[in-house]
Scaffold this motif. Structure first.
Motif, PDB file in Angstrom:
ATOM      1  N   SER A   1     147.329 -70.925  15.579  1.00 41.83           N
ATOM      2  CA  SER A   1     147.141 -70.585  14.354  1.00 41.83           C
ATOM      3  C   SER A   1     146.597 -69.855  13.368  1.00 41.83           C
ATOM      4  O   SER A   1     146.812 -69.617  12.663  1.00 41.83           O
ATOM      5  CB  SER A   1     147.607 -72.623  13.773  1.00 41.83           C
ATOM      6  N   ASP A   2     145.688 -68.839  14.539  1.00 44.16           N
ATOM      7  CA  ASP A   2     144.690 -68.270  13.478  1.00 44.16           C
ATOM      8  C   ASP A   2     145.416 -67.064  13.975  1.00 44.16           C
ATOM      9  O   ASP A   2     145.720 -66.533  15.116  1.00 44.16           O
ATOM     10  CB  ASP A   2     143.206 -68.490  14.598  1.00 44.16           C
ATOM     11  N   GLN A   3     145.551 -66.551  13.209  1.00 40.30           N
ATOM     12  CA  GLN A   3     146.246 -64.641  12.951  1.00 40.30           C
ATOM     13  C   GLN A   3     145.098 -63.766  13.924  1.00 40.30           C
ATOM     14  O   GLN A   3     146.175 -63.087  14.397  1.00 40.30           O
ATOM     15  CB  GLN A   3     146.094 -63.919  11.078  1.00 40.30           C
ATOM     16  N   ASP A   4     144.101 -63.947  13.854  1.00 40.08           N
ATOM     17  CA  ASP A   4     143.545 -63.121  14.232  1.00 40.08           C
ATOM     18  C   ASP A   4     143.434 -63.180  16.055  1.00 40.08           C
ATOM     19  O   ASP A   4     143.612 -61.897  17.107  1.00 40.08           O
ATOM     20  CB  ASP A   4     141.741 -62.955  14.629  1.00 40.08           C
TER      21      ASP A   4
ATOM     22  N   LEU B   1     153.759 -63.806  19.505  1.00 41.09           N
ATOM     23  CA  LEU B   1     154.526 -64.897  18.303  1.00 41.09           C
ATOM     24  C   LEU B   1     154.195 -65.356  16.899  1.00 41.09           C
ATOM     25  O   LEU B   1     152.428 -64.003  16.656  1.00 41.09           O
ATOM     26  CB  LEU B   1     154.165 -66.729  18.982  1.00 41.09           C
ATOM     27  N   GLU B   2     154.562 -65.902  16.646  1.00 44.48           N
ATOM     28  CA  GLU B   2     153.947 -65.283  14.950  1.00 44.48           C
ATOM     29  C   GLU B   2     152.867 -66.904  14.755  1.00 44.48           C
ATOM     30  O   GLU B   2     153.340 -67.824  16.022  1.00 44.48           O
ATOM     31  CB  GLU B   2     155.029 -65.813  14.168  1.00 44.48           C
ATOM     32  N   PRO B   3     151.611 -67.053  14.379  1.00 45.59           N
ATOM     33  CA  PRO B   3     150.639 -68.190  13.909  1.00 45.59           C
ATOM     34  C   PRO B   3     151.366 -69.425  14.465  1.00 45.59           C
ATOM     35  O   PRO B   3     152.373 -69.089  13.218  1.00 45.59           O
ATOM     36  CB  PRO B   3     149.657 -67.582  13.279  1.00 45.59           C
TER      37      PRO B   3
ATOM     38  N   SER C   1     139.695 -69.165  21.539  1.00 43.76           N
ATOM     39  CA  SER C   1     139.548 -68.774  20.465  1.00 43.76           C
ATOM     40  C   SER C   1     138.422 -68.436  20.238  1.00 43.76           C
ATOM     41  O   SER C   1     138.123 -68.145  20.365  1.00 43.76           O
ATOM     42  CB  SER C   1     139.180 -71.123  20.380  1.00 43.76           C
ATOM     43  N   LYS C   2     138.968 -68.090  18.367  1.00 45.76           N
ATOM     44  CA  LYS C   2     138.008 -67.046  18.058  1.00 45.76           C
ATOM     45  C   LYS C   2     136.491 -67.028  18.100  1.00 45.76           C
ATOM     46  O   LYS C   2     136.003 -66.512  18.312  1.00 45.76           O
ATOM     47  CB  LYS C   2     138.730 -66.493  16.695  1.00 45.76           C
ATOM     48  N   GLU C   3     136.511 -68.994  18.108  1.00 47.21           N
ATOM     49  CA  GLU C   3     134.849 -68.983  17.766  1.00 47.21           C
ATOM     50  C   GLU C   3     134.046 -69.205  19.572  1.00 47.21           C
ATOM     51  O   GLU C   3     133.207 -68.744  18.902  1.00 47.21           O
ATOM     52  CB  GLU C   3     134.575 -70.745  17.441  1.00 47.21           C
TER      53      GLU C   3
END
Length: 189
Positions: free
Chosen positions: A33-36, A43-45, A104-106
């Motif tokens: 669900s993260d835009q980045d 795909l869309e978030p 995941s961005k984190e």
């Protein structure tokens, strides 16, 4: 290619790569669900648990049809899915497949994507007997380009307007790694 119906588990120094189940839907929704994270995913978030469940169903379907295999990436000490990596569009007769990954961005920037990708590439050449692994990457996705280049992939060219995603046509760069290239790499076992 994918012979047995038992899903293989891959273990690395810091990670376990395992089958994704419905129980992982919340974790998948958290990063997809993260835009980045979704910027270059095609795909869309995601905005609902149903989106995550659809993604999990796709992972299961490609495994059952033997056209792909997608591992959930987990930290050894946690077990929570933080990304995925795997093969899609396996063409057995030509011994080739595409590879894809997201994280995941984190966890960006600490070598986890590299560690997961390396182990999946090894599985592809040594267990699936692939001759060619290819990666299709959007030109603005510099970090993914650098990652596959570090793993020995060669940029073959630009596929113009190759996919229609998120309401627009996207160009994609074609990268490949051949078995003989892989065998020369230091991560080959």
């Amino acid at each position: 290619m994918i012979e047995e119906n038992r899903f293989p588990v891959i273990e690395t120094d810091r990670l376990n790569l395992r089958q994704v189940t419905k129980d992982d839907a919340e974790s998948i929704l958290a990063y997809l669900s993260d835009q980045d994270v979704m910027k270059h995913y095609g795909l869309e978030p995601f905005d609902s648990i149903d989106d995550a469940l659809d993604e999990i169903a796709w992972y299961q379907a490609i495994f059952e049809k033997k056209t792909g295999i997608r591992w959930g990436i987990t930290l050894k000490e946690q077990g929570r899915i933080i990304g995925s990596c795997g093969f899609l569009n396996i063409v057995s007769e030509h011994r080739r497949s595409e590879i894809g990954f997201e994280l995941s961005k984190e966890y960006w920037g600490n070598g986890m994507a590299s560690e997961a990708l390396e182990s999946v590439i090894t599985y592809g050449f040594e267990q699936l007997n692939l001759q060619r692994v290819q990666a299709l990457i959007e030109p603005p996705n510099i970090s993914s380009q650098r990652l596959v280049e570090r793993k020995g992939f060669i940029r073959e060219g630009l596929l113009r307007n190759y996919e229609f995603t998120c309401g627009k046509f996207d160009d994609l760069l074609m990268y490949s790694l051949l078995k003989q290239d892989y065998e020369k790499m230091s991560y080959s076992t």
